[in-house]
Design an enzyme around this catalytic site. Structure first.
Site, PDB file in Angstrom:
ATOM      1  CB  SER A   1      -0.900   0.016   1.237  1.00 54.90           C
ATOM      2  OG  SER A   1      -1.488   1.292   1.396  1.00 54.90           O
TER       3      SER A   1
ATOM      4  CG  HIS B   1      -3.938  -1.665  -1.839  1.00 50.87           C
ATOM      5  ND1 HIS B   1      -4.958  -2.463  -2.314  1.00 50.87           N
ATOM      6  CD2 HIS B   1      -4.487  -0.921  -0.830  1.00 50.87           C
ATOM      7  CE1 HIS B   1      -6.066  -2.238  -1.616  1.00 50.87           C
ATOM      8  NE2 HIS B   1      -5.806  -1.297  -0.715  1.00 50.87           N
TER       9      HIS B   1
ATOM     10  CG  ASP C   1      -5.066   2.379   0.775  1.00 48.34           C
ATOM     11  OD1 ASP C   1      -6.008   1.580   0.747  1.00 48.34           O
ATOM     12  OD2 ASP C   1      -3.935   2.069   1.170  1.00 48.34           O
TER      13      ASP C   1
ATOM     14  CG  MET D   1      -8.474   7.019   2.218  1.00 50.84           C
ATOM     15  SD  MET D   1      -7.675   7.099   3.833  1.00 50.84           S
ATOM     16  CE  MET D   1      -6.727   5.579   3.796  1.00 50.84           C
TER      17      MET D   1
ATOM     18  CG  HIS E   1      -9.318  -0.005  -0.963  1.00 48.72           C
ATOM     19  ND1 HIS E   1      -8.781  -0.274   0.282  1.00 48.72           N
ATOM     20  CD2 HIS E   1     -10.670  -0.065  -0.813  1.00 48.72           C
ATOM     21  CE1 HIS E   1      -9.772  -0.486   1.141  1.00 48.72           C
ATOM     22  NE2 HIS E   1     -10.926  -0.354   0.498  1.00 48.72           N
TER      23      HIS E   1
ATOM     24  CG  MET F   1     -11.251   2.923   1.633  1.00 50.87           C
ATOM     25  SD  MET F   1      -9.887   2.904   2.798  1.00 50.87           S
ATOM     26  CE  MET F   1      -8.519   3.022   1.654  1.00 50.87           C
TER      27      MET F   1
ATOM     28  CG  MET G   1     -11.762  -3.104   4.706  1.00 52.35           C
ATOM     29  SD  MET G   1     -10.175  -2.623   3.954  1.00 52.35           S
ATOM     30  CE  MET G   1      -9.453  -1.587   5.247  1.00 52.35           C
TER      31      MET G   1
ATOM     32  CG  ASP H   1      -6.083  -2.918   3.152  1.00 50.66           C
ATOM     33  OD1 ASP H   1      -5.114  -2.725   3.907  1.00 50.66           O
ATOM     34  OD2 ASP H   1      -6.562  -2.035   2.416  1.00 50.66           O
TER      35      ASP H   1
END
Length: 228
Positions: free
Chosen positions: A8, A33, A35, A37, A66, A68, A137, A175
């Site tokens: 990540s 990965h 992330d 957000m 990913h 979020m 998660m 994750d």
């Protein structure tokens, strides 16, 4: 099934992202990965499609995005066009998860569905056959470096059996709090794609850290000349 390692970049040096991505892929990681957000679905704000577009120029690794974010359906086109290979969204963040999977596929990406620790597997049971990956998660999303939630091991194992019974090729990604110690339990429970941030990026030997999380033994060749 071979274990795939997805470092990540949340734990990487953002001022040197291209080099940080190359460092982990050179050390054996197959996925990167990313992330994403939005400050609403999770507390923090991280990066957008522009960063993915830049990274795509520097790596052939699988870009595992990913989301979020609330309303993930509004972000799919931009991340797909930026070069994402996999786009994962949270089942909690949309009213029509099946439609989101279809949209991800329409843009030529693999579709992942993520579950927070407090969300039951029943929320994705009807989606497994259409999804390419289910992400469990093992921390509450939003921050790196959190402690692994042990109770999620049973959930991973249950998902593994659901996937087996459906005879589908769906990957199981995990994750949160993944390191050499927790990865053993996670792999035994049935996960095959492991996301790790600080355990890889904060390691003094990145290649060793990746091998440890994958569960590989490093073979030390005995040099007879040392005995002379």
């Amino acid at each position: 099934m071979a274990t795939i390692i997805a470092p990540s970049i949340l734990s990487a040096d953002f001022a040197n992202l291209a080099a940080e991505v190359q460092k982990v892929t050179d050390a054996g990681a197959e996925y990167i990965h990313v992330d994403v957000m939005d400050g609403t679905f999770v507390p923090e704000i991280t990066i957008g499609a522009g960063v993915v577009k830049c990274l795509r120029k520097y790596t052939d690794a699988v870009l595992d995005v990913h989301l979020m974010v609330e309303h993930p359906e509004t972000q799919i086109e931009s991340f797909a066009k930026a070069g994402a290979d996999i786009i994962t969204f949270h089942v909690e963040a949309t009213r029509h998860p099946h439609r989101v999977i279809q949209k991800i596929h329409e843009f030529g990406c693999k579709a992942g569905v993520a579950l927070n620790p407090g969300t039951s597997l029943s929320a994705v049971e009807e989606l497994i056959e259409d999804a390419d990956m289910i992400l469990i998660m093992t921390v509450n999303p939003g921050y790196g470096g959190q402690k692994f939630i042990e109770a999620m091991l049973g959930k991973i194992h249950m998902l593994y059996h659901m996937v087996e019974e459906m005879e589908t090729e769906c990957d199981i990604q995990v994750d949160g709090g993944i390191n050499a110690a927790t990865s053993l339990d996670v792999r035994e429970a049935g996960a095959n794609v492991l996301v790790a941030g600080s355990a890889i990026y904060n390691a003094s030997d990145v290649a060793r850290a990746i091998k440890d999380i994958r569960g590989e033994e490093i073979i030390h060749h005995h040099d007879d000349e040392d005995d002379l």
